[in-house]
Design a protein around this motif. Structure first.
Motif, PDB file in Angstrom:
ATOM      1  N   CYS A  14       0.865  -1.184   0.000  1.00 29.48           N
ATOM      2  CA  CYS A  14       0.000   0.000   0.000  1.00 29.48           C
ATOM      3  C   CYS A  14       0.899   1.231   0.000  1.00 29.48           C
ATOM      4  O   CYS A  14       2.126   1.127   0.064  1.00 29.48           O
ATOM      5  CB  CYS A  14      -0.946  -0.014   1.207  1.00 29.48           C
ATOM      6  SG  CYS A  14      -2.368   1.116   1.037  1.00 29.48           S
TER       7      CYS A  14
ATOM      8  N   HIS B 159      -2.562   6.702   0.138  1.00 24.74           N
ATOM      9  CA  HIS B 159      -3.828   5.996   0.323  1.00 24.74           C
ATOM     10  C   HIS B 159      -4.271   6.098   1.781  1.00 24.74           C
ATOM     11  O   HIS B 159      -5.464   6.272   2.060  1.00 24.74           O
ATOM     12  CB  HIS B 159      -3.687   4.534  -0.096  1.00 24.74           C
ATOM     13  CG  HIS B 159      -3.506   4.352  -1.571  1.00 24.74           C
ATOM     14  ND1 HIS B 159      -4.176   3.394  -2.287  1.00 24.74           N
ATOM     15  CD2 HIS B 159      -2.733   5.013  -2.467  1.00 24.74           C
ATOM     16  CE1 HIS B 159      -3.830   3.474  -3.561  1.00 24.74           C
ATOM     17  NE2 HIS B 159      -2.941   4.442  -3.685  1.00 24.74           N
ATOM     18  N   TYR B 160      -3.326   5.999   2.705  1.00 24.70           N
ATOM     19  CA  TYR B 160      -3.671   6.159   4.122  1.00 24.70           C
ATOM     20  C   TYR B 160      -4.168   7.567   4.418  1.00 24.70           C
ATOM     21  O   TYR B 160      -5.100   7.746   5.209  1.00 24.70           O
ATOM     22  CB  TYR B 160      -2.492   5.795   5.025  1.00 24.70           C
ATOM     23  CG  TYR B 160      -2.426   4.321   5.296  1.00 24.70           C
ATOM     24  CD1 TYR B 160      -3.259   3.736   6.247  1.00 24.70           C
ATOM     25  CD2 TYR B 160      -1.569   3.502   4.593  1.00 24.70           C
ATOM     26  CE1 TYR B 160      -3.223   2.369   6.497  1.00 24.70           C
ATOM     27  CE2 TYR B 160      -1.522   2.134   4.831  1.00 24.70           C
ATOM     28  CZ  TYR B 160      -2.356   1.578   5.779  1.00 24.70           C
ATOM     29  OH  TYR B 160      -2.331   0.234   6.027  1.00 24.70           O
TER      30      TYR B 160
ATOM     31  N   MET C 134      -7.624   1.322  -2.983  1.00 20.67           N
ATOM     32  CA  MET C 134      -7.450   2.249  -1.861  1.00 20.67           C
ATOM     33  C   MET C 134      -6.896   1.511  -0.639  1.00 20.67           C
ATOM     34  O   MET C 134      -5.995   1.995   0.044  1.00 20.67           O
ATOM     35  CB  MET C 134      -8.774   2.935  -1.520  1.00 20.67           C
ATOM     36  CG  MET C 134      -8.656   3.955  -0.401  1.00 20.67           C
ATOM     37  SD  MET C 134      -7.507   5.308  -0.743  1.00 20.67           S
ATOM     38  CE  MET C 134      -8.375   6.159  -2.056  1.00 20.67           C
ATOM     39  N   ARG C 135      -7.412   0.326  -0.354  1.00 22.18           N
ATOM     40  CA  ARG C 135      -6.953  -0.454   0.794  1.00 22.18           C
ATOM     41  C   ARG C 135      -5.628  -1.148   0.510  1.00 22.18           C
ATOM     42  O   ARG C 135      -4.940  -1.595   1.405  1.00 22.18           O
ATOM     43  CB  ARG C 135      -8.010  -1.505   1.155  1.00 22.18           C
ATOM     44  CG  ARG C 135      -7.648  -2.296   2.385  1.00 22.18           C
ATOM     45  CD  ARG C 135      -8.223  -3.712   2.282  1.00 22.18           C
ATOM     46  NE  ARG C 135      -7.574  -4.578   3.242  1.00 22.18           N
ATOM     47  CZ  ARG C 135      -6.572  -5.385   2.936  1.00 22.18           C
ATOM     48  NH1 ARG C 135      -6.089  -5.427   1.723  1.00 22.18           N
ATOM     49  NH2 ARG C 135      -6.044  -6.150   3.855  1.00 22.18           N
TER      50      ARG C 135
ATOM     51  N   LEU D 218      -1.820   8.989  -5.212  1.00 20.51           N
ATOM     52  CA  LEU D 218      -2.696   7.819  -5.197  1.00 20.51           C
ATOM     53  C   LEU D 218      -2.433   6.997  -6.456  1.00 20.51           C
ATOM     54  O   LEU D 218      -2.241   7.564  -7.539  1.00 20.51           O
ATOM     55  CB  LEU D 218      -4.163   8.239  -5.167  1.00 20.51           C
ATOM     56  CG  LEU D 218      -4.644   8.989  -3.926  1.00 20.51           C
ATOM     57  CD1 LEU D 218      -6.064   9.493  -4.133  1.00 20.51           C
ATOM     58  CD2 LEU D 218      -4.560   8.098  -2.706  1.00 20.51           C
ATOM     59  N   TYR D 219      -2.432   5.667  -6.310  1.00 20.41           N
ATOM     60  CA  TYR D 219      -2.190   4.789  -7.447  1.00 20.41           C
ATOM     61  C   TYR D 219      -3.363   3.848  -7.645  1.00 20.41           C
ATOM     62  O   TYR D 219      -3.817   3.207  -6.703  1.00 20.41           O
ATOM     63  CB  TYR D 219      -0.916   3.963  -7.233  1.00 20.41           C
ATOM     64  CG  TYR D 219       0.336   4.803  -7.331  1.00 20.41           C
ATOM     65  CD1 TYR D 219       0.882   5.120  -8.575  1.00 20.41           C
ATOM     66  CD2 TYR D 219       0.940   5.314  -6.188  1.00 20.41           C
ATOM     67  CE1 TYR D 219       2.011   5.909  -8.671  1.00 20.41           C
ATOM     68  CE2 TYR D 219       2.078   6.106  -6.284  1.00 20.41           C
ATOM     69  CZ  TYR D 219       2.611   6.395  -7.519  1.00 20.41           C
ATOM     70  OH  TYR D 219       3.724   7.185  -7.615  1.00 20.41           O
TER      71      TYR D 219
END
Length: 194
Positions: free
Chosen positions: A77, A81-82, A171-172, A109-110
């Protein structure tokens, strides 16, 4: 190749994070264990404590209670995202709580399409380690409820479905595969797309 950032955290999941019986099963991050280095193997990851103790991740095929499916041996991750998850759910979603093995520091963000070419990790000694077959780690209801701080006794409602939709599409986090001779990575190693 496109640079992403550095590995900021490595961890193993010592046992399942979903505890209890349905419908009261819940997410408990207690089995997560940060480690300074990981060995990537064909089937998954092995963590190494500061004292040199071997810590098999629960998704490694050799773990006694393995949850290995063939496509979930390595997870990753990104810090961006966090940040997005904290903006949505609150400060309790600290880095690493989604149980990825590799946390990469970045402000971007990816999506899955961004990672289609895989990732390349350059170790401190110059070795290059390739992760491929990057796929979305689909979020579970228990993690969505944990993110929402949803009451344990309440039946899931639209807010849980909305949380699952937000946490999906990477996202997670993601799963990736590693193929080759065992390779060690550590906190501070650099990461690229490609």
């Amino acid at each position: 190749m496109q640079p992403i950032g550095q590995i900021l955290r490595l961890q193993v999941q010592r046992s399942s994070l979903k505890v209890g019986q349905a419908p009261r099963r819940r997410y408990d991050p207690a089995p997560l264990c940060a480690v300074p280095r990981l060995t990537l193997e064909d089937g998954g990851v092995v963590g190494w404590s500061e004292q040199g103790e071997r810590l098999d991740d629960v998704h490694h095929p050799s773990h006694p209670a393995s949850k290995h499916r063939g496509d979930n041996g390595v997870s990753l991750c990104f810090t961006a995202h966090y940040e997005a998850m904290r903006d949505r759910f609150g400060a309790h979603l600290v880095d690493g709580l989604a149980a990825e093995n590799i946390l990469i520091g970045t402000d971007q963000l990816y999506g899955e399409h961004d990672l289609a070419a895989g990732l390349l990790i350059e170790t401190a000694d110059g070795e290059r380690v390739r992760l491929g077959d990057v796929t979305v780690a689909t979020p579970c209801v228990e993690f969505a409820r944990f993110s929402l701080r949803f009451p344990e006794d309440a039946r899931p409602d639209r807010t849980v479905a909305d949380a699952l939709a937000f946490l999906n599409d990477g996202m997670r986090g993601y799963y990736a595969s590693y193929r080759g001779a065992p390779a060690q990575i550590q906190v501070g190693d650099r990461v690229w797309i490609g």
